[in-house]
Design a protein around this motif. Sequence first.
Motif, short mmCIF file in Angstrom:
data_model
loop_
_atom_site.label_atom_id
_atom_site.label_comp_id
_atom_site.label_asym_id
_atom_site.label_seq_id
_atom_site.Cartn_x
_atom_site.Cartn_y
_atom_site.Cartn_z
N LEU A 7 -1.55 15.05 0.83
CA LEU A 7 -0.42 14.36 0.15
C LEU A 7 -0.30 14.93 -2.11
CD1 LEU A 7 -3.04 11.39 -0.32
CD2 LEU A 7 -0.36 11.45 0.93
N LEU A 47 0.96 -0.94 -0.45
CA LEU A 47 0.06 0.40 0.30
C LEU A 47 1.09 1.38 0.29
CD1 LEU A 47 -2.66 1.34 -0.51
CD2 LEU A 47 -2.30 1.36 2.80
N THR A 59 2.69 1.97 -3.44
CA THR A 59 1.51 1.76 -4.26
C THR A 59 1.13 3.42 -3.96
OG1 THR A 59 0.65 -0.30 -4.46
CG2 THR A 59 -0.33 2.28 -5.67
N ILE A 60 1.14 4.37 -2.69
CA ILE A 60 0.54 5.25 -2.61
C ILE A 60 2.47 6.31 -2.88
CG2 ILE A 60 0.28 7.48 -0.62
CD1 ILE A 60 -1.62 4.86 0.25
N HIS A 75 3.11 8.01 -6.55
CA HIS A 75 2.56 8.49 -7.55
C HIS A 75 2.28 10.01 -5.45
CE1 HIS A 75 0.62 6.13 -9.97
NE2 HIS A 75 1.46 5.57 -9.05
N TYR A 76 2.30 9.90 -4.71
CA TYR A 76 2.30 11.10 -3.91
C TYR A 76 3.65 11.29 -2.69
CZ TYR A 76 -2.24 10.60 -5.34
OH TYR A 76 -3.63 11.01 -6.23
#
Length: 81
Positions: free
Chosen positions: A69, A33, A36-37, A40-41
């Motif tokens: 974010l 998790l 993945t986050i 992008h952020y």
Amino acid sequence: MGQQVPQWAYFPFGGGPRICIGMPFAELETRLLLATILQHYTPRLVPGFAVVPQPGVTLRPRYGMRMILEATPAEVPMRIG
């Protein structure tokens, strides 16, 4: 130099013979998790927000952690040839 943390100072899944059998799955899920986050952020703590620890069975922030974010700039595709 940082402080040494005692071995059993923080054990969210218990310890010893009664350790949670779901620990490996929860740790893997957390890594996936976050990976993945973070692709992008970029997370940043809200300016002026104080993180207050709330000890209990597990250690958690008393008032949560207010985060912003920020989108990571898109990568330029690499051209070959």
